[in-house]
Design a protein around this motif. Structure first.
Motif, short mmCIF file in Angstrom:
data_model
loop_
_atom_site.label_atom_id
_atom_site.label_comp_id
_atom_site.label_asym_id
_atom_site.label_seq_id
_atom_site.Cartn_x
_atom_site.Cartn_y
_atom_site.Cartn_z
N LEU A 4 0.83 -1.20 0.00
CA LEU A 4 0.00 0.00 0.00
C LEU A 4 0.87 1.26 0.00
CD1 LEU A 4 -2.70 -0.94 2.68
CD2 LEU A 4 -3.02 -0.78 0.20
N PRO A 5 0.45 2.30 -0.72
CA PRO A 5 1.16 3.59 -0.61
C PRO A 5 1.14 4.05 0.85
CG PRO A 5 -0.44 3.63 -2.40
CD PRO A 5 -0.70 2.37 -1.63
N GLU B 166 -5.56 16.46 0.61
CA GLU B 166 -5.93 16.91 1.96
C GLU B 166 -5.76 15.81 3.00
OE1 GLU B 166 -9.72 18.88 4.34
OE2 GLU B 166 -9.58 19.10 2.16
N SER B 167 -6.10 14.58 2.65
CA SER B 167 -5.92 13.48 3.61
C SER B 167 -4.46 13.38 4.04
CB SER B 167 -6.36 12.16 2.97
OG SER B 167 -7.72 12.17 2.63
N VAL B 168 -3.56 13.49 3.07
CA VAL B 168 -2.13 13.41 3.38
C VAL B 168 -1.67 14.64 4.16
CG1 VAL B 168 0.19 13.33 2.37
CG2 VAL B 168 -1.63 11.87 1.47
N GLY C 56 3.60 10.33 16.13
CA GLY C 56 4.07 9.26 15.27
C GLY C 56 2.88 8.57 14.63
N HIS C 57 3.10 7.36 14.13
CA HIS C 57 2.01 6.63 13.50
C HIS C 57 1.13 5.93 14.54
CE1 HIS C 57 4.26 6.55 9.44
NE2 HIS C 57 3.31 7.47 9.44
N ALA D 291 -0.40 4.74 9.05
CA ALA D 291 0.70 5.00 8.11
C ALA D 291 0.32 4.91 6.64
CB ALA D 291 1.86 4.05 8.40
N SER D 292 -0.57 4.02 6.27
CA SER D 292 -0.85 3.80 4.84
C SER D 292 -2.18 4.44 4.43
CB SER D 292 -0.88 2.30 4.52
OG SER D 292 -1.88 1.64 5.28
N LEU D 293 -2.28 4.73 3.15
CA LEU D 293 -3.49 5.32 2.58
C LEU D 293 -3.65 4.79 1.15
CD1 LEU D 293 -5.72 7.57 3.18
CD2 LEU D 293 -4.33 9.03 1.71
#
Length: 321
Positions: free
Chosen positions: A111-112, A258-260, A272-273, A283-285
């Motif tokens: 995942l990105p 925007e999410s990022v 942190g995550h 961490a992932s999206l």
């Protein structure tokens, strides 16, 4: 076959056959790998797990064992430390803890994601026995902080931000609107006020698009891998990877600006995550995902980090959804 059903089936097949991003593509050939195997690509997996904080051969040795631990650093062998690191990754993401690269683990790794490590200063990893018996971080709160818990001084609650990019990806006005909304999410639940710096001034937080090596010690890896990264307080750097496909209204192959932004601002403030899948700080999206609202875990994290602040934090419950 009815025309509508044909179109739906075609759309489904298109989604499931989208090839993985180049950066993490090597992972798809490692499914089923386990301790004792020698497989081409495991060296890259070791670097992946080291980059995100799960593996550190250098931290796992003493004077008696350093040679045995270092012998597999750059090879393609699935050794015990790699098994332990895979188990730790699986535990952190609520996957089945086996230490084996099963399909679910590989899919999640591909995942990105954000480039900030999940785990830092690996001093203890799971033994082969513990992998089958242990659930790590067994606690209600799933947020985390950077090592040493760095944060902005409690006397500095007025933070400015500015934009400086080495690559043109989206228009400045669009980026300004996106980031303004993202900062507002954190402002409503934290002691901070965020204001864009005057034109030409450098803000406390600097946001921009960059690609590859951009002189911050953390080069980007191209499309389909790390989409952004930030640095702990009080550095104030938040960078988007210009090689990704960005949008403020993403389709299934694009990443939401925007999410990022909301996620990376959390890092800039010191979070942190999170292990909570619903948290902004997860961490992932996946591409096409819009995830812009802070979760209860995010809000509890920022409140815990800045619990010594004297400024009243408002809108806690309204913004927790």
């Amino acid at each position: 076959m009815p025309p509508n059903l044909f179109l739906l089936l075609g759309a489904f097949l298109l989604l499931v056959t989208i090839p993985p991003g180049k950066a993490f593509k090597f992972l798809q050939h490692l499914e089923g790998s386990h301790k004792g195997k020698t497989v081409e690509g495991l060296g890259e997996l070791k670097r992946y797990l080291e980059k995100f904080g799960y593996l550190n051969y250098g931290a796992q040795h003493d004077s008696k064992t350093k040679f045995s631990n270092h012998i597999h650093v750059n090879d393609e062998e699935f050794d015990e430390l790699l098994e332990s690191a895979v188990g730790a990754y699986q535990s952190n993401y609520h996957l089945n803890i086996t230490g084996i690269l099963d399909s679910e683990t590989i899919q999640h790794m591909m995942l990105p994601r954000c480039g900030v490590p999940d785990v830092v200063n690996v001093t203890n990893s799971l033994s082969s026995t513990q992998i089958k018996q242990t659930k790590l971080f067994n606690m209600v709160a799933m947020y985390s902080f950077f090592p040493g818990r760095p944060r902005w001084p409690l006397s500095k609650t007025y933070l400015t931000y500015s934009f400086q990019s080495s690559a043109q990806v989206v228009g400045l006005q669009e980026l300004r609107l996106v980031c303004s909304r993202a900062f507002r999410k954190w402002q409503n639940v934290s002691p901070f006020t965020f204001v864009e710096a005057p034109q030409g001034a450098v803000g406390d937080i600097v946001i921009g698009f960059h690609r590859g090596n951009h002189n911050d010690g953390a080069p980007f890896d191209g499309p389909g891998g790390v989409f952004a990264h930030s640095f702990a307080p009080t550095k104030g750097w938040f960078h988007y990877d210009a090689d990704e496909d960005w949008s403020s209204n993403p389709n299934m192959s694009q990443i939401d600006l925007e999410s990022v932004a909301v996620h990376e601002i959390g890092h800039v403030l010191g979070l942190g995550h999170s292990r909570d899948r619903n948290a902004i700080m997860y961490a992932s999206l996946p591409t096409g995902t819009i995830k812009r609202n802070l979760s209860t875990d995010d809000i509890q994290g920022i409140r815990a980090l800045y619990s010594g602040s004297t400024r009243k934090i408002s809108y806690y419950f309204q913004c927790s959804a």
